[in-house]
Design a protein around this motif. Structure first.
Motif, PDB file in Angstrom:
ATOM      1  N   UNK A  22      49.999  29.475  51.185  1.00 21.30           N
ATOM      2  CA  UNK A  22      50.016  28.177  51.847  1.00 21.30           C
ATOM      3  C   UNK A  22      51.457  27.687  52.046  1.00 21.30           C
ATOM      4  N   UNK A  23      52.270  27.846  51.033  1.00 21.98           N
ATOM      5  CA  UNK A  23      53.651  27.376  51.128  1.00 21.98           C
ATOM      6  C   UNK A  23      54.462  28.180  52.134  1.00 21.98           C
ATOM      7  N   UNK A  24      54.205  29.468  52.239  1.00 21.09           N
ATOM      8  CA  UNK A  24      54.986  30.288  53.177  1.00 21.09           C
ATOM      9  C   UNK A  24      54.483  30.164  54.619  1.00 21.09           C
ATOM     10  N   UNK A  25      53.196  29.886  54.782  1.00 22.29           N
ATOM     11  CA  UNK A  25      52.651  29.788  56.142  1.00 22.29           C
ATOM     12  C   UNK A  25      52.646  28.357  56.674  1.00 22.29           C
ATOM     13  N   UNK A  26      52.618  27.401  55.760  1.00 17.92           N
ATOM     14  CA  UNK A  26      52.515  26.001  56.176  1.00 17.92           C
ATOM     15  C   UNK A  26      51.115  25.605  56.591  1.00 17.92           C
ATOM     16  N   UNK A  27      50.154  26.492  56.365  1.00 16.48           N
ATOM     17  CA  UNK A  27      48.766  26.224  56.733  1.00 16.48           C
ATOM     18  C   UNK A  27      47.880  26.187  55.496  1.00 16.48           C
ATOM     19  N   UNK A  28      46.860  25.346  55.542  1.00 24.17           N
ATOM     20  CA  UNK A  28      45.929  25.216  54.433  1.00 24.17           C
ATOM     21  C   UNK A  28      45.210  26.550  54.193  1.00 24.17           C
ATOM     22  N   UNK A  29      45.152  26.963  52.949  1.00 22.30           N
ATOM     23  CA  UNK A  29      44.468  28.197  52.576  1.00 22.30           C
ATOM     24  C   UNK A  29      43.077  27.855  52.061  1.00 22.30           C
ATOM     25  N   UNK A  30      42.080  28.498  52.633  1.00 24.55           N
ATOM     26  CA  UNK A  30      40.697  28.273  52.213  1.00 24.55           C
ATOM     27  C   UNK A  30      40.105  29.486  51.522  1.00 24.55           C
ATOM     28  N   UNK A  31      40.786  30.632  51.648  1.00 29.35           N
ATOM     29  CA  UNK A  31      40.329  31.845  50.974  1.00 29.35           C
ATOM     30  C   UNK A  31      41.502  32.799  50.817  1.00 29.35           C
ATOM     31  N   UNK A  32      41.360  33.703  49.863  1.00 29.47           N
ATOM     32  CA  UNK A  32      42.343  34.760  49.631  1.00 29.47           C
ATOM     33  C   UNK A  32      41.600  36.068  49.433  1.00 29.47           C
ATOM     34  N   UNK A  33      42.317  37.153  49.606  1.00 28.43           N
ATOM     35  CA  UNK A  33      41.730  38.482  49.430  1.00 28.43           C
ATOM     36  C   UNK A  33      41.421  38.701  47.952  1.00 28.43           C
ATOM     37  N   UNK A  34      40.223  39.197  47.683  1.00 28.65           N
ATOM     38  CA  UNK A  34      39.841  39.528  46.306  1.00 28.65           C
ATOM     39  C   UNK A  34      40.242  40.960  45.980  1.00 28.65           C
ATOM     40  N   UNK A  35      40.079  41.835  46.960  1.00 27.39           N
ATOM     41  CA  UNK A  35      40.407  43.257  46.782  1.00 27.39           C
ATOM     42  C   UNK A  35      40.822  43.785  48.145  1.00 27.39           C
ATOM     43  N   UNK A  36      42.020  44.368  48.220  1.00 22.97           N
ATOM     44  CA  UNK A  36      42.526  44.772  49.526  1.00 22.97           C
ATOM     45  C   UNK A  36      42.379  46.258  49.841  1.00 22.97           C
ATOM     46  N   UNK A  37      41.848  47.033  48.922  1.00 15.14           N
ATOM     47  CA  UNK A  37      41.675  48.457  49.171  1.00 15.14           C
ATOM     48  C   UNK A  37      42.938  49.277  48.949  1.00 15.14           C
ATOM     49  N   UNK A  38      44.042  48.602  48.633  1.00 22.66           N
ATOM     50  CA  UNK A  38      45.308  49.296  48.375  1.00 22.66           C
ATOM     51  C   UNK A  38      45.734  49.157  46.924  1.00 22.66           C
ATOM     52  N   UNK A  39      44.798  48.791  46.085  1.00 24.11           N
ATOM     53  CA  UNK A  39      45.093  48.673  44.666  1.00 24.11           C
ATOM     54  C   UNK A  39      45.340  47.256  44.178  1.00 24.11           C
ATOM     55  N   UNK A  40      45.447  46.296  45.090  1.00 18.27           N
ATOM     56  CA  UNK A  40      45.624  44.908  44.692  1.00 18.27           C
ATOM     57  C   UNK A  40      44.253  44.260  44.556  1.00 18.27           C
TER      58      UNK A  40
END
Length: 86
Positions: A22-40
């Protein structure tokens, strides 16, 4: 402000991740990735903790903040900003 005391570090990390975006984009965050398939991957323990408190809903791929979770995220970000003034 939402009381964030008692959250595990893993649960706070979910908020920190969302706050970063949110701080880097300046836009409200309503969701985030739970699992990205790359180990995160968000901690299962953190997701369960946040779900049990009614702050998120998760589907295995994304963590969606509920209205209470969005309010808590904004409180978290306010706390970060407030801490910069001390």
């Amino acid at each position: 402000m939402t009381d964030m005391s008692g959250f595990s570090d893993e649960a706070l990390a979910v908020f920190a991740f969302a706050a970063y975006h949110q701080l880097t984009s300046g836009q409200m965050v309503k969701s985030v990735v739970q699992q990205d398939g790359s180990g995160h991957k968000a901690s299962d323990k953190a997701v369960e903790e946040l779900q049990s408190r009614g702050f998120v809903e998760a589907d295995g791929e994304a963590i969606h903040f509920t209205a209470s979770g969005e309010k808590a995220l904004q409180s978290f970000i306010s706390g970060i900003r407030g801490g910069l003034n001390t």
